[in-house]
Design an enzyme around this catalytic site. Structure first.
Site, short mmCIF file in Angstrom:
data_model
loop_
_atom_site.label_atom_id
_atom_site.label_comp_id
_atom_site.label_asym_id
_atom_site.label_seq_id
_atom_site.Cartn_x
_atom_site.Cartn_y
_atom_site.Cartn_z
CB CYS A 2 -1.03 -0.15 1.24
SG CYS A 2 -1.63 -1.38 1.79
CB VAL A 53 -1.90 -8.40 -0.81
CG1 VAL A 53 -0.76 -9.84 -0.49
CG2 VAL A 53 -1.33 -7.71 -1.23
CG ASN A 73 3.37 0.01 2.53
OD1 ASN A 73 3.56 -1.11 1.56
ND2 ASN A 73 4.47 0.72 2.19
CD GLU A 75 1.18 -7.95 2.23
OE1 GLU A 75 0.61 -9.10 3.75
OE2 GLU A 75 0.59 -7.61 1.95
CB SER A 372 13.23 -10.58 -5.39
OG SER A 372 14.43 -9.87 -5.58
N GLY A 373 14.82 -12.65 -6.13
CA GLY A 373 16.27 -13.17 -4.39
C GLY A 373 17.26 -11.65 -4.02
#
Length: 606
Positions: A2, A53, A73, A75, A372-373
């Site tokens: 967000c 999400v 904003n 997770e 992502s790595g």
């Protein structure tokens, strides 16, 4: 994921300032295309844009309970565990969202709450009972949060554009900002927001704003202690921590994928995600990579050891992903430049940002979340500067050793005020002074601990900022399992000989995940994010630079010496760019983009 924004003003009634807060919030629509909301109180106003999400129907924000308002904003990967703990303490929940867990954690534990969080987050919490605003950022600084203090309060936002939308803030560049832009574009100062008066909440910190005082405090950093695990236990622990981070970060109520470059980092993340999904009885992982026409013909260098495509193919087939390669032609890169500048609110990395934008735009057509790595090289020591004796022992940021920065282009009178070499040296010394030392440690391990601190606090932040801003410009949430703070804490204390056994870059990580990957992928040398080999892109930028030279009012030449640029173009010499990786077009990109930024943002010089 967000966008958050708002303001605090002790001298005004913000219940009448809804139009201003709505304008600030609207600038973040790309970060949250699904819904918007604002909450106005007498002295605090909070705005929110939502990308749904988790708990798609029940996670609307700002969220309020017991006189406390949150715009969040992020997770929270351990929100289920925390929810159970809070329920046992008497809290009741109205939603399944992690946002409510963050709010109730603060109601229970106050400013100590972030210490309990595992995730990526940046948020503002207004406690109306105590007349206090908290601005909080995650451990490694994956999610951004900017703020500006003025005489009677503060402004804040996920991106500078939200703060710039407030009439009290002006886009200005002072000597420190010029130094950041030209001398340290690859090692920005923690907390500096480039624009004059704009700060960034530092990773692992919270800012507490009260009527009489504003104070920033650290709630997390790695703690230095002796490493007592043997090599086998160390490999096993790294594998377990990484696997747990990946499994937690698969949490999503929307489509999810991985970014797969064919290197050991992204391949390990993809393989662990595929394994976790298989064990959960779910379908195959979707993966994405980027490529350019003619990339296979590009000569290797210190940062790019060869084309990604063969390794991507080997990894995708071995793991069994549903793979898509996004091919980016020149003209698309050129067309994406304006969008990237608007996304980053500052000059960035030119065509490398543009290609990332185009990759993310294509990924977003099919997924809302991508793993992502990113950050494996900073955590496990994969970059060339970790293994170059001259760079390791240099009395400066190791990636700047032997490099010329764009500061070489500054006009003499600007250079005299900015003092780029002195500024760089001061920042290097200040950063080393913050290293959490281990008593009795000396020699190689002490110096390598310093290098890892430099990498985590000065090299990694611009990479994370780039990924966040470019991905969120298309409404894509990118998660980075290698930034799980538990993994970072553990790896921080592993001695260099165990991190790079036999001198192998990232040897510890490679051995920890070797059974998941094809041998050629597990042993592939470090190869950086690809840049385009296109001739047309370079020619177009060269033409634009010549147009600037012919323009007596070009604002970039208020900072840059016109004759230095003219002579370099005449002799066909590349201009110094903001990145340390070889990129002949990088300096041209930077020059042109600085001019575009000064014009588009109407930046004043102080």
């Amino acid at each position: 994921m967000c966008g958050v924004t708002g303001c605090l003003d002790w001298a005004a009634d913000l219940r009448t300032r809804g139009t201003t807060v709505e304008a600030m919030t609207e600038t973040l629509a790309c970060r949250g295309p699904d819904s918007a909301g604002i909450r106005l109180t007498r002295h605090a106003a909070l705005g929110h844009r939502r990308l749904s999400v988790i708990d798609l129907d029940g996670g609307a924000q700002p969220l309020e309970a017991d006189g406390t308002v949150l715009t969040y904003n992020g997770e929270l990967y351990n929100h289920t565990d925390l929810r159970g703990e809070l329920e046992s303490l008497g809290h009741t929940f109205r939603t399944r969202s992690d946002t409510e867990v963050v709010l109730r954690s603060h109601l229970q534990w106050g400013a100590e709450a972030p210490r309990r969080f595992n995730g990526i987050f940046a948020y503002a919490l207004w406690d109306g009972r105590a007349d206090e605003l908290l601005l909080v950022r995650d451990h490694l600084g994956i999610k951004p949060l900017y703020w500006h203090a003025h005489a009677t309060g503060v402004l804040f936002g996920s991106e500078p554009k939200a703060v710039l939308a407030h009439p009290a803030f002006r886009a200005e560049l002072d000597a420190e900002g010029i130094a950041e832009l030209f001398a340290l574009p690859a090692a920005p100062t923690a907390g500096h927001g480039l624009f004059r008066g704009l700060r960034e909440v530092r990773p692992g910190h919270l800012v507490r704003v009260r009527r009489s005082v504003t104070r920033e405090t650290r709630y997390w950093q790695p703690v230095s202690r002796p490493h007592t695990d043997d090599p086998a236990t160390t490999r096993r622990t790294v594998r377990e921590l990484l696997a747990d981070a990946v499994e937690r970060q698969l949490m999503s109520d929307v489509p999810l994928c991985t970014l797969l470059s064919g290197g050991v980092d992204s391949s390990a993340i993809t393989a662990l995600a595929a394994l976790a999904r298989e064990q959960a009885g779910q379908g195959k992982v979707s993966s994405f990579s980027v490529d350019f026409p003619g990339s296979a013909d590009r000569a290797p260098d210190d940062w790019r050891t060869g084309a990604d495509a063969p390794f991507v193919k080997a990894a995708a087939e071995h793991i069994g992903t549903l793979h898509t390669t996004v091919v980016v032609p020149d003209d698309d890169l050129l067309d994406a430049r304006a969008a990237v500048l608007r996304a980053r609110d500052r000059p960035g990395w030119g065509e490398m940002d543009a290609s990332l934008h185009l990759l993310f735009r294509e990924v977003r057509r099919r997924s809302t979340v991508a793993l992502s790595g990113e950050a494996a090289d900073e955590v496990f020591g994969g970059y060339p500067y970790f293994h170059d004796p001259a760079a390791r022992t240099a009395d400066t940021f190791p990636w700047l050793h032997g490099r010329t920065t764009p500061a070489a282009l500054l006009r003499p009178e600007v250079r005299a005020v900015v003092r780029p070499e002195e500024y760089t040296a001061e920042q290097y010394r200040a950063t080393l002074a913050q290293v959490p030392a281990l008593p009795g440690e000396d020699g190689t391990d002490r110096r390598m601990r310093e290098l890892f601190h430099l990498a985590l606090t000065r090299w990694l932040p611009p990479l994370l900022e780039r990924v966040d801003r470019v991905s969120m410009s298309v409404g894509l949430e990118v998660r980075v399992p290698f930034c799980d703070h538990r993994l970072v804490e553990y790896a921080w204390n592993v001695p260099w000989a165990l991190k790079a056994p036999g001198g192998r870059p990232k040897g510890l990580l490679r051995d920890a995940v070797r059974d998941l990957l094809p041998q050629r992928v597990a042993d592939r040398p470090k190869s950086g994010y690809p840049s385009t080999p296109a001739v047309r892109y370079t020619q177009v930028l060269t033409d634009r630079a010549r147009e600037l030279l012919a323009d007596p009012a070009a604002p970039v030449f208020d900072l840059v010496d016109r004759e230095t640029v003219r002579l370099a173009l005449k002799e066909g010499r590349p201009l110094p760019g903001p990145r340390t990786a070889p990129n002949p077009v990088g300096g041209l990109d930077h020059l042109v983009q600085v001019d575009e930024w000064l014009r588009a943002y109407r930046v004043g010089l102080r």
